[in-house]
Design an enzyme around this catalytic site. Structure first.
Site, mmCIF file in Angstrom:
data_model
loop_
_atom_site.group_PDB
_atom_site.id
_atom_site.type_symbol
_atom_site.label_atom_id
_atom_site.label_comp_id
_atom_site.label_asym_id
_atom_site.label_seq_id
_atom_site.Cartn_x
_atom_site.Cartn_y
_atom_site.Cartn_z
ATOM 1 C CG LEU A 151 46.519 47.288 44.535
ATOM 2 C CD1 LEU A 151 47.231 46.656 45.733
ATOM 3 C CD2 LEU A 151 47.017 46.669 43.245
ATOM 4 C CG ASP A 152 40.577 44.692 41.204
ATOM 5 O OD1 ASP A 152 40.253 45.835 40.848
ATOM 6 O OD2 ASP A 152 40.818 43.769 40.407
ATOM 7 N NE ARG A 153 35.800 44.782 50.380
ATOM 8 C CZ ARG A 153 34.576 44.827 50.879
ATOM 9 N NH1 ARG A 153 33.544 44.986 50.061
ATOM 10 N NH2 ARG A 153 34.357 44.726 52.170
ATOM 11 C CB THR A 155 44.271 42.712 44.331
ATOM 12 O OG1 THR A 155 43.450 42.201 43.280
ATOM 13 C CG2 THR A 155 45.724 42.563 43.944
ATOM 14 N NE ARG A 253 39.663 39.763 39.260
ATOM 15 C CZ ARG A 253 38.731 40.369 39.980
ATOM 16 N NH1 ARG A 253 38.926 41.630 40.396
ATOM 17 N NH2 ARG A 253 37.616 39.757 40.295
#
Length: 324
Positions: A151-153, A155, A253
């Site tokens: 997961l993105d940081r 998120t 996104r």
């Protein structure tokens, strides 16, 4: 003073002598670089790749590449490794407590965490350590802990960590066969049209002159599909459910942006003016949350869904907007 003592005074000896590791079936299929990262905890990735490149790491007495997939019975030679004290960061108690308290499911094969926003899933690219390093530090007796996906940081939400190589292989196969269903909640600017139920637009990674990596819709990019559904409407914004069919970097996104409704709090794809407006209303970070995950449990094969509650900061932001 012995040479060994000098080494310890100069830094931390992670691997004080040559080691010979025989790969068992549980490790078979793992990349060489990832295996070394799990064995040489605290050693920077740059050093791992350097000792592979220089031929100091050997597989069956021969040089090997970082992406080599290990086989059962392979013999891996690991050279002595020493790193500076400064390059072996430790997870603080707050980080370990945060990760452990965020676990929403655990069995002998799998951990599912409601990852906090702001915590990277792993160290690298200027980040000393992340969730996986904190978890390994908290559980030194656990021989195998690997991220199943990322997961993105910024998120938050459902993240899977495998406790066995067999579970990792099983879940990766499920991902390849589209058997893992991921559901995200995203809060976007503007009124999302009910008729816009999916965004089917190819995505391509780009690197700007500044070195920043971004993703753009590009006809020559990789096929990408996200399904959307309206959950709740606000005066000038919408809470939507996003279900990625493919798994590209920044997919939700960029697809939201492509549809004309970028995600609030996104400092990469949303305007500063929009983000500043919603900061004043309590939403101070990326509003993207991995709300649910449905998989076949490794071992039993039982189909099960897991849900991660919306974090308090995002819930409070929505409440404030409802009361305007």
């Amino acid at each position: 003073m012995t040479k060994q003592t000098e080494q310890f005074m100069a830094g931390v000896v992670v691997s004080p002598r040559v080691q010979q590791h025989e790969i068992d079936e549980d490790r078979a299929g793992q990349r060489l670089d990832n295996y070394l990262l799990s064995q040489l905890k605290g050693v920077p990735k740059t050093l791992i790749y350097r000792i592979i490149r220089k031929g100091e790491v050997r597989v069956n007495k021969g040089r090997s590449k970082a992406d080599y997939r290990l086989k059962g019975g392979d013999i891996v030679r690991i050279p002595p490794v020493r790193v500076s004290e400064k390059t072996t960061p430790k997870a603080g108690k707050w980080m370990i407590d945060s990760v452990e308290s965020s676990i929403i499911y655990e069995d002998e094969r799998l951990i599912i965490v409601n990852k906090p926003s702001g915590l990277a899933v792993h160290g690298g690219s200027g980040i000393n350590l992340g969730l996986i390093e904190a978890l390994r530090e908290a559980r030194p007796q656990q021989k195998f802990l690997e991220l199943v996906h990322r997961l993105d940081r910024d998120t938050s939400g459902c993240l899977m960590i495998a406790k066995k190589r067999s579970a990792l292989r099983d879940l990766h196969e499920q991902i390849r066969n589209n058997q893992v269903n991921k559901t995200y909640w995203a809060f976007v600017e503007g009124r999302w049209p009910t008729r816009t139920r999916q965004v089917n637009a190819p995505l391509r990674k780009n690197t700007l002159q500044s070195g920043e990596r971004v993703v753009r819709v590009d006809p020559e990019g990789k096929a990408s599909l996200t399904r959307f559904r309206v959950i709740e409407r606000f005066r000038d914004s919408t809470l939507v459910e996003a279900t990625p069919v493919t798994g590209r970097t920044h997919q939700i996104r960029v697809h939201a942006l492509h549809a004309g409704h970028s995600i609030v709090g996104d400092d990469k794809y949303t305007s500063k003016e929009v983000n500043q407006y919603y900061k004043g209303r309590g939403i101070r970070r990326l509003f993207l949350h991995a709300a649910a995950l449905e998989i076949n449990l490794p071992g039993s094969g039982k189909r099960q869904q897991f849900k991660a509650a919306l974090p308090d900061d995002l819930e409070e932001g929505l409440t404030a907007l409802r009361n305007e």
